[in-house]
Design an enzyme around this catalytic site. Structure first.
Site, mmCIF file in Angstrom:
data_model
loop_
_atom_site.group_PDB
_atom_site.id
_atom_site.type_symbol
_atom_site.label_atom_id
_atom_site.label_comp_id
_atom_site.label_asym_id
_atom_site.label_seq_id
_atom_site.Cartn_x
_atom_site.Cartn_y
_atom_site.Cartn_z
ATOM 1 N N HIS A 106 -13.907 -9.438 6.829
ATOM 2 C CA HIS A 106 -15.026 -9.513 5.891
ATOM 3 C C HIS A 106 -15.210 -10.924 5.364
ATOM 4 O O HIS A 106 -14.343 -11.783 5.522
ATOM 5 C CB HIS A 106 -14.853 -8.515 4.741
ATOM 6 C CG HIS A 106 -13.699 -8.806 3.829
ATOM 7 N ND1 HIS A 106 -13.771 -9.706 2.784
ATOM 8 C CD2 HIS A 106 -12.445 -8.288 3.790
ATOM 9 C CE1 HIS A 106 -12.614 -9.734 2.150
ATOM 10 N NE2 HIS A 106 -11.786 -8.893 2.744
ATOM 11 N N CYS A 122 -6.381 -8.536 4.508
ATOM 12 C CA CYS A 122 -7.615 -8.526 5.304
ATOM 13 C C CYS A 122 -7.779 -9.861 6.026
ATOM 14 O O CYS A 122 -7.104 -10.834 5.709
ATOM 15 C CB CYS A 122 -8.832 -8.293 4.404
ATOM 16 S SG CYS A 122 -8.991 -6.586 3.830
#
Length: 151
Positions: A106, A122
């Site tokens: 992301h 992440c």
């Protein structure tokens, strides 16, 4: 900038040709049109290939010393143009492509931290790169996308 525009045009053209090939039943179209996003934890980069052709190389931030980024080969499980982390104080996660539980590729607004471990696990990208990756996965489909994370 010209290179980025050319790369986007190549990707859009490839997606359109893929759709046409699938629509008209061309040979091995299902075998072609693959996206592979290889994330190197040691180099803090993500290299994206489309149909075996190197297309993008971007700096990333992955998990820091206290938070691991899982290694292995994954398929996207879900996508959100905008997601807010339920675990980390509603932190914004634009252009999220989830690949394992709560782990996703992301965008981040902490651009200065790209190129070194800094996330909670992440794979974080520059907002422009995350938007490009999201659009690629959307165009080619999660089933034709692999996210490979290596040490």
């Amino acid at each position: 900038m010209h290179t980025a525009i050319s790369a986007k045009l190549i990707n859009i053209t490839a997606a359109a040709l893929t759709g046409a090939a699938l629509l008209f039943g061309a040979g091995n179209a299902a075998h072609a049109n693959q996206i592979v996003a290889k994330v190197s934890l040691s180099q803090q980069i993500m290299e994206v290939t489309v149909d075996g052709r190197p297309t993008y190389t971007w700096k990333v931030s992955t998990g820091d010393r206290r938070h691991i980024t899982p290694t292995g080969s994954f398929k996207p499980t879900r996508m959100h143009e905008m997601w807010y982390s339920k675990k980390y104080d509603n932190a914004p996660m634009p252009h999220s492509v989830f690949f394992s539980g709560g782990y996703a590729v992301h965008a981040t607004y902490a651009i200065s931290r790209l190129g070194r471990p800094a996330s909670h696990g992440c794979v974080r990208l520059h907002p422009d790169a995350a938007a490009d990756f999201y659009q690629l996965v959307e165009a080619f489909g999660p089933g034709n996308t692999s996210i490979v994370i290596v040490k």
